[in-house]
Design an enzyme around this catalytic site. Structure first.
Site, short mmCIF file in Angstrom:
data_model
loop_
_atom_site.label_atom_id
_atom_site.label_comp_id
_atom_site.label_asym_id
_atom_site.label_seq_id
_atom_site.Cartn_x
_atom_site.Cartn_y
_atom_site.Cartn_z
N TYR A 32 -3.33 1.98 23.47
CA TYR A 32 -4.30 2.98 23.93
C TYR A 32 -4.40 4.14 22.96
O TYR A 32 -3.61 4.25 22.02
CB TYR A 32 -3.92 3.48 25.34
CG TYR A 32 -2.74 4.43 25.39
CD1 TYR A 32 -1.44 3.99 25.17
CD2 TYR A 32 -2.92 5.78 25.65
CE1 TYR A 32 -0.37 4.87 25.24
CE2 TYR A 32 -1.86 6.67 25.71
CZ TYR A 32 -0.59 6.20 25.50
OH TYR A 32 0.48 7.06 25.54
N LYS A 143 1.20 2.70 19.74
CA LYS A 143 0.83 3.46 20.94
C LYS A 143 0.57 2.46 22.07
O LYS A 143 -0.57 2.16 22.43
CB LYS A 143 -0.38 4.36 20.67
CG LYS A 143 -0.51 5.48 21.67
CD LYS A 143 -1.36 6.60 21.15
CE LYS A 143 -1.70 7.66 22.19
NZ LYS A 143 -0.57 8.36 22.78
N GLU A 175 11.41 12.54 19.43
CA GLU A 175 10.19 13.24 19.85
C GLU A 175 10.30 13.57 21.33
O GLU A 175 11.37 13.44 21.92
CB GLU A 175 8.95 12.37 19.57
CG GLU A 175 8.99 11.02 20.26
CD GLU A 175 7.81 10.13 19.92
OE1 GLU A 175 6.73 10.63 19.59
OE2 GLU A 175 7.98 8.89 20.02
N LEU A 199 6.06 8.30 17.59
CA LEU A 199 4.63 8.03 17.45
C LEU A 199 4.10 8.98 16.37
O LEU A 199 4.36 10.18 16.43
CB LEU A 199 3.90 8.29 18.77
CG LEU A 199 2.41 7.98 18.69
CD1 LEU A 199 2.17 6.48 18.82
CD2 LEU A 199 1.62 8.73 19.75
N1 PDD Z 1 0.59 11.05 24.20
N2 PDD Z 1 4.55 11.02 21.02
C1 PDD Z 1 4.30 10.30 22.13
C2 PDD Z 1 5.36 9.37 22.62
C3 PDD Z 1 3.06 10.44 22.80
O1 PDD Z 1 2.82 9.69 23.89
C4 PDD Z 1 2.10 11.35 22.30
C5 PDD Z 1 0.76 11.54 22.93
C6 PDD Z 1 2.41 12.08 21.14
C7 PDD Z 1 1.43 13.03 20.52
O2 PDD Z 1 0.41 12.33 19.84
P1 PDD Z 1 -1.03 12.95 19.61
O3 PDD Z 1 -0.84 14.25 18.92
O4 PDD Z 1 -1.72 11.96 18.77
O5 PDD Z 1 -1.66 13.15 20.97
C8 PDD Z 1 3.64 11.88 20.53
C9 PDD Z 1 -0.73 11.07 24.81
C10 PDD Z 1 -1.42 12.38 24.79
C11 PDD Z 1 -0.64 10.42 26.17
O6 PDD Z 1 0.12 9.49 26.29
O7 PDD Z 1 -1.36 10.83 27.09
#
Ligand code: PDD
Length: 280
Positions: A32, A143, A175, A199
């Site tokens: 996703y 992801k 993270e 991620l």
């Molecule tokens: N999640 N690390 C993880 C494990 C994440 O699920 C996310 C984002 C991030 C940050 O990534 P980005 O800056 O590209 O949003 C880091 C999204 C927002 C979610 O699962 O809803």
């Protein structure tokens, strides 16, 4: 009535249905993306699509659309939503098959996307976080929709009255359950490297870029548990939250217990960058 996209059609949310044999449902077999829309522009569109491509190829799903087709599809959802600022969710699963772990490369992927108004976010006063063992798998750069560990970690955080769980693996920070982590230690900004245990956050990458361009600098390097607990500042980043200061970690106050001065500078720089994108 909210319109969503499902397998080539735009339809009301309540009419969007997938089979119980969809591998997303039975195996969590899919990936996703979450994009943010500001003033009707999709922020960091190319970067998100590149990461989607990487996630799809890592799990052997052929990308069903070209970049232009993705843009058109998502922009249709954006245009159909009355809000200027939105959050776009997109999911591709391996589609429907008999319940068999083995992959059939000819399966037709299921593509789902929806847009919702961006809720008010004001976390600028800072949030609490807890520190947890990173119980996830080894391919955190994908992801994947298989999010049970993150769901449990967020629940643990919520039970402790915290907003996020910051994860440690082999004594080092990886993270957050759904965010990336930065610290300020000895006036140096640090964030863990992109080595598969995190991620590659789109917000993270942009913050690193902006820190380097502004001369503040950023070291992509390992962060020990000790450094985390002794940090002057801790920030968590995600598309949804942008850059949020952590003011308390477990029972310990971070810095002087209020958002730090480096965070304030970075947020300013980030907002200026966003405003420039909207003018273009
Ligand atoms: N999640 N690390 C993880 C494990 C994440 O699920 C996310 C984002 C991030 C940050 O990534 P980005 O800056 O590209 O949003 C880091 C999204 C927002 C979610 O699962 O809803």
């Amino acid at each position: 009535m909210q319109n969503v996209f499902l397998n080539g059609e735009y339809l009301p949310l309540k009419n969007a249905k997938v089979s119980v044999l969809d591998r997303g449902f039975t195996f969590g077999d899919g990936v996703y993306e979450v994009f943010l829309v500001y003033h009707r522009n999709i922020f960091r569109f190319e970067e998100h699509l590149q990461r989607l491509n990487n996630s799809l190829s890592a799990i052997y799903i052929k990308n069903p659309y070209t970049d232009e087709q993705w843009r058109e599809l998502l922009m249709t959802l954006v245009e159909n939503n009355p809000s200027d600022n939105q959050s776009l969710y997109l999911q591709v699963t391996r589609g429907m098959s008999d319940r068999d772990h083995a992959i059939d490369l000819t399966d037709q992927p299921t593509v789902f996307a929806m847009s919702k108004a961006l809720p008010e976010r004001n976390l600028s006063g800072g949030v609490n976080a807890i520190c947890c063992d990173d119980i996830r798998w080894k391919l955190c750069d994908i992801k994947a929709i298989t999010l049970l560990p993150s769901v449990l970690l967020r629940h643990q955080a919520a039970l402790a009255g915290a907003k996020e769980a910051i994860l440690l693996k082999d004594g080092h920070v990886t993270e957050g359950a759904a965010s990336n982590v930065f610290i300020v230690a000895g006036s140096r900004v640090k964030t863990p490297p992109k080595d598969g245990s995190i991620l590659p956050g789109i917000t993270r990458d942009l913050v690193v870029e902006l820190l380097n361009d502004s001369g503040i600098g950023c070291h992509e390097t390992e962060i020990s548990k000790e450094e985390l607990f002794n940090a002057e500042e801790i920030w968590i980043t995600s598309s949804t939250w942008e850059i949020v200061p952590v003011v308390k970690l477990d029972d310990q106050v971070v810095g002087n217990g209020s958002p730090g001065k480096v965070w304030k500078r970075v947020v300013d720089i980030y907002q200026q960058f966003k405003n420039r994108q909207q003018i273009v």
